[in-house]
Motif scaffolding. Structure first.
Motif, PDB file in Angstrom:
ATOM      1  N   PRO A  62      -0.721  -2.240   6.012  1.00  0.00           N
ATOM      2  CA  PRO A  62      -1.740  -3.139   5.463  1.00  0.00           C
ATOM      3  C   PRO A  62      -2.048  -4.294   6.401  1.00  0.00           C
ATOM      4  CG  PRO A  62      -0.085  -2.604   3.814  1.00  0.00           C
ATOM      5  CD  PRO A  62       0.409  -2.048   5.115  1.00  0.00           C
ATOM      6  N   GLY A  63      -3.305  -4.766   6.339  1.00  0.00           N
ATOM      7  CA  GLY A  63      -3.739  -5.825   7.248  1.00  0.00           C
ATOM      8  C   GLY A  63      -3.011  -7.140   7.035  1.00  0.00           C
ATOM      9  N   SER A  64      -2.635  -7.428   5.787  1.00  0.00           N
ATOM     10  CA  SER A  64      -1.933  -8.671   5.492  1.00  0.00           C
ATOM     11  C   SER A  64      -0.512  -8.627   6.047  1.00  0.00           C
ATOM     12  CB  SER A  64      -1.888  -8.889   3.982  1.00  0.00           C
ATOM     13  OG  SER A  64      -0.994  -9.926   3.657  1.00  0.00           O
ATOM     14  N   HIS A  65      -0.001  -9.800   6.480  1.00  0.00           N
ATOM     15  CA  HIS A  65       1.381  -9.889   6.968  1.00  0.00           C
ATOM     16  C   HIS A  65       2.331 -10.320   5.855  1.00  0.00           C
ATOM     17  CE1 HIS A  65       0.491  -9.124  11.188  1.00  0.00           C
ATOM     18  NE2 HIS A  65      -0.563  -9.921  11.064  1.00  0.00           N
ATOM     19  N   ALA A  66       1.854 -10.312   4.616  1.00  0.00           N
ATOM     20  CA  ALA A  66       2.696 -10.665   3.473  1.00  0.00           C
ATOM     21  C   ALA A  66       3.786  -9.613   3.282  1.00  0.00           C
ATOM     22  CB  ALA A  66       1.839 -10.766   2.223  1.00  0.00           C
ATOM     23  N   PRO A  67       4.889  -9.974   2.630  1.00  0.00           N
ATOM     24  CA  PRO A  67       5.970  -8.995   2.385  1.00  0.00           C
ATOM     25  C   PRO A  67       5.464  -7.801   1.585  1.00  0.00           C
ATOM     26  CG  PRO A  67       6.696 -11.225   1.860  1.00  0.00           C
ATOM     27  CD  PRO A  67       5.224 -11.300   2.106  1.00  0.00           C
ATOM     28  N   LEU A  68       5.954  -6.627   1.925  1.00  0.00           N
ATOM     29  CA  LEU A  68       5.594  -5.423   1.189  1.00  0.00           C
ATOM     30  C   LEU A  68       6.471  -5.312  -0.065  1.00  0.00           C
ATOM     31  CD1 LEU A  68       5.299  -2.876   4.144  1.00  0.00           C
ATOM     32  CD2 LEU A  68       3.466  -4.160   3.032  1.00  0.00           C
ATOM     33  N   PRO A  69       6.068  -4.512  -1.045  1.00  0.00           N
ATOM     34  CA  PRO A  69       6.926  -4.299  -2.212  1.00  0.00           C
ATOM     35  C   PRO A  69       8.299  -3.782  -1.794  1.00  0.00           C
ATOM     36  CG  PRO A  69       4.733  -3.414  -2.608  1.00  0.00           C
ATOM     37  CD  PRO A  69       4.776  -3.808  -1.159  1.00  0.00           C
ATOM     38  N   ASN A  70       9.310  -4.175  -2.553  1.00  0.00           N
ATOM     39  CA  ASN A  70      10.687  -3.804  -2.253  1.00  0.00           C
ATOM     40  C   ASN A  70      11.173  -2.793  -3.293  1.00  0.00           C
ATOM     41  OD1 ASN A  70      13.753  -4.157  -2.612  1.00  0.00           O
ATOM     42  ND2 ASN A  70      13.374  -5.166  -0.662  1.00  0.00           N
ATOM     43  N   ILE A  71      11.501  -1.591  -2.848  1.00  0.00           N
ATOM     44  CA  ILE A  71      11.857  -0.523  -3.775  1.00  0.00           C
ATOM     45  C   ILE A  71      13.124  -0.854  -4.560  1.00  0.00           C
ATOM     46  CG2 ILE A  71      12.653   1.882  -3.906  1.00  0.00           C
ATOM     47  CD1 ILE A  71      10.625   2.554  -1.746  1.00  0.00           C
ATOM     48  N   GLU A  72      14.096  -1.495  -3.928  1.00  0.00           N
ATOM     49  CA  GLU A  72      15.328  -1.847  -4.645  1.00  0.00           C
ATOM     50  C   GLU A  72      15.043  -2.851  -5.757  1.00  0.00           C
ATOM     51  OE1 GLU A  72      18.203  -0.272  -4.327  1.00  0.00           O
ATOM     52  OE2 GLU A  72      17.098   0.984  -2.886  1.00  0.00           O
ATOM     53  N   THR A  73      14.134  -3.778  -5.502  1.00  0.00           N
ATOM     54  CA  THR A  73      13.760  -4.744  -6.541  1.00  0.00           C
ATOM     55  C   THR A  73      12.998  -4.058  -7.662  1.00  0.00           C
ATOM     56  OG1 THR A  73      13.625  -6.494  -4.866  1.00  0.00           O
ATOM     57  CG2 THR A  73      12.602  -6.948  -6.983  1.00  0.00           C
ATOM     58  N   VAL A  74      12.149  -3.097  -7.306  1.00  0.00           N
ATOM     59  CA  VAL A  74      11.430  -2.328  -8.328  1.00  0.00           C
ATOM     60  C   VAL A  74      12.427  -1.581  -9.215  1.00  0.00           C
ATOM     61  CG1 VAL A  74       9.802  -0.438  -8.740  1.00  0.00           C
ATOM     62  CG2 VAL A  74       9.329  -2.117  -6.948  1.00  0.00           C
ATOM     63  N   LYS A  75      13.489  -1.044  -8.627  1.00  0.00           N
ATOM     64  CA  LYS A  75      14.530  -0.374  -9.417  1.00  0.00           C
ATOM     65  C   LYS A  75      15.186  -1.360 -10.391  1.00  0.00           C
ATOM     66  CE  LYS A  75      15.817   3.160  -6.001  1.00  0.00           C
ATOM     67  NZ  LYS A  75      16.893   3.624  -5.082  1.00  0.00           N
ATOM     68  N   GLN A  76      15.389  -2.614  -9.934  1.00  0.00           N
ATOM     69  CA  GLN A  76      15.950  -3.637 -10.816  1.00  0.00           C
ATOM     70  C   GLN A  76      15.006  -3.913 -11.983  1.00  0.00           C
ATOM     71  OE1 GLN A  76      17.059  -6.517  -7.330  1.00  0.00           O
ATOM     72  NE2 GLN A  76      18.144  -7.230  -9.124  1.00  0.00           N
ATOM     73  N   ILE A  77      13.716  -3.934 -11.709  1.00  0.00           N
ATOM     74  CA  ILE A  77      12.719  -4.175 -12.757  1.00  0.00           C
ATOM     75  C   ILE A  77      12.792  -3.084 -13.819  1.00  0.00           C
ATOM     76  CG2 ILE A  77      10.215  -4.130 -13.193  1.00  0.00           C
ATOM     77  CD1 ILE A  77       9.932  -5.662 -10.489  1.00  0.00           C
ATOM     78  N   ILE A  78      12.884  -1.829 -13.375  1.00  0.00           N
ATOM     79  CA  ILE A  78      12.981  -0.711 -14.317  1.00  0.00           C
ATOM     80  C   ILE A  78      14.273  -0.806 -15.119  1.00  0.00           C
ATOM     81  CG2 ILE A  78      13.121   1.792 -14.545  1.00  0.00           C
ATOM     82  CD1 ILE A  78      10.368   0.706 -13.769  1.00  0.00           C
ATOM     83  N   SER A  79      15.362  -1.150 -14.461  1.00  0.00           N
ATOM     84  CA  SER A  79      16.650  -1.281 -15.139  1.00  0.00           C
ATOM     85  C   SER A  79      16.591  -2.372 -16.209  1.00  0.00           C
ATOM     86  CB  SER A  79      17.742  -1.595 -14.114  1.00  0.00           C
ATOM     87  OG  SER A  79      18.988  -1.753 -14.741  1.00  0.00           O
ATOM     88  N   LEU A  80      15.954  -3.494 -15.890  1.00  0.00           N
ATOM     89  CA  LEU A  80      15.814  -4.567 -16.865  1.00  0.00           C
ATOM     90  C   LEU A  80      14.966  -4.123 -18.055  1.00  0.00           C
ATOM     91  CD1 LEU A  80      15.323  -7.632 -14.497  1.00  0.00           C
ATOM     92  CD2 LEU A  80      17.129  -7.397 -16.215  1.00  0.00           C
ATOM     93  N   CYS A  81      13.894  -3.398 -17.775  1.00  0.00           N
ATOM     94  CA  CYS A  81      13.042  -2.897 -18.859  1.00  0.00           C
ATOM     95  C   CYS A  81      13.830  -1.964 -19.773  1.00  0.00           C
ATOM     96  CB  CYS A  81      11.829  -2.169 -18.287  1.00  0.00           C
ATOM     97  SG  CYS A  81      10.570  -3.257 -17.565  1.00  0.00           S
TER      98      CYS A  81
END
Length: 299
Positions: free
Chosen positions: A26-45
């Motif tokens: 992606p053109g932006s230099h912002a951080p990309l999504p983090n798969i390990e954090t996404v796993k934490q989100i699912i676990s919390l849900c």
């Protein structure tokens, strides 16, 4: 050649940006999504939705509310960060506005969590009612891969509806890789949805599934063909089936194209179906023909 020279040479090659690599990022230099954090989100849900199963049971209402509150706040904190990363994954998004937009989207998602929970409990009920091998609802929640797949799907679908890029696909593909059940977050699935066994089920992006629908392993709700624009690019248009209420599709059947399966219909196993059928239809394979072979002719 010395090991240090080999390492140095290849580090320099791998560190340089190739034209193709730059075109993929992606053109932006912002951080990309983090798969390990996404796993934490699912676990919390999962912890919030199935509290008694994926957290210590808390019979007292106030204590239960406290722990759910802690988990909801953690969910909100992680989710708004990852939504912002998801928004900036799309280079058209404004880097200044993305964080505030992410806050609003995270709150909108949390506002939908009670409905996500309600829908998932209808799915668990349907799976229990459709499987005589299930001894109780808890066994279904703990053990059945389809509960995992549907939890991921229903969370991802809400994020997809909010218009968040990439995160919904990450979430459903995490379930796909773990369960073998491939559900696109864009698909619309009603309540009391059940998949028996589940391995190899594919549900495409524009599929619409009603209430009290049951699929068996290996079922594909896919596209028959694709439309292209003047430049030869695929057009994202409705191309997957519509399954009305109380339909059952048995194992290894392929239902393809923008066709409709009328309510209370049954599609037997190993069927290739590319045309709509009216309500209360039953489609089965023709009877097998018994042919005897001799002298190795059956090989």
């Amino acid at each position: 050649m010395k090991a240090s020279e080999v390492l140095k040479k290849n580090i320099e090659i791998l560190s340089s940006h190739t034209v193709k690599e730059d075109s993929f990022v992606p053109g932006s230099h912002a951080p990309l999504p983090n798969i390990e954090t996404v796993k934490q989100i699912i676990s919390l849900c999962k912890t919030i939705i199935f509290t008694d199963y994926f957290y210590k049971r808390q019979p007292e209402e106030q204590i239960r509310q406290y722990y759910i509150g802690v988990n909801v706040e953690s969910l909100y904190s992680l989710l708004k960060e990852q939504i912002a990363c998801g928004l900036l994954f799309n280079s058209d998004e404004d880097e200044q506005q993305a964080p505030q937009k992410a806050v609003e989207m995270a709150l909108s998602f949390i506002d939908r969590l009670p409905e996500v929970k309600r829908m998932l409990y209808t799915d668990v009920e349907a799976m229990f009612e459709n499987d005589p091998a299930a001894n109780n609802y808890g066994e279904v929640i703990f053990c059945y891969p389809v509960v995992n797949a549907m939890t991921h799907y229903r969370i991802a679908h809400e994020l997809h509806v909010l218009g968040i890029p990439v995160l919904p696909r990450i979430i459903t593909e995490l379930a796909h890789s773990k369960t073998g059940i491939d559900i696109h977050p864009g698909a619309i699935i009603g309540e009391y949805f059940s998949i028996d066994h589940g391995t190899g089920v594919v549900i495409g992006e524009t599929a619409i599934i009603g209430n009290h629908v049951t699929l068996y392993q290996g079922v594909t709700l896919g596209a028959k063909s694709f439309k292209y624009d003047e430049e030869g690019h695929m057009v994202n248009c409705p191309r997957h089936p519509i399954i009305e209420d109380y339909v059952t599709v048995y194992s290894n059947s392929s239902v393809l194209g923008r066709i409709t399966l009328g309510h209370h219909s049954i599609v037997g196993g190993n069927i290739w179906l590319t045309h709509s059928i009216p309500p209360h239809t039953k489609i089965l394979q023709s009877k097998a023909i018994d042919v005897s072979f001799s002298d190795g002719l059956g090989i």
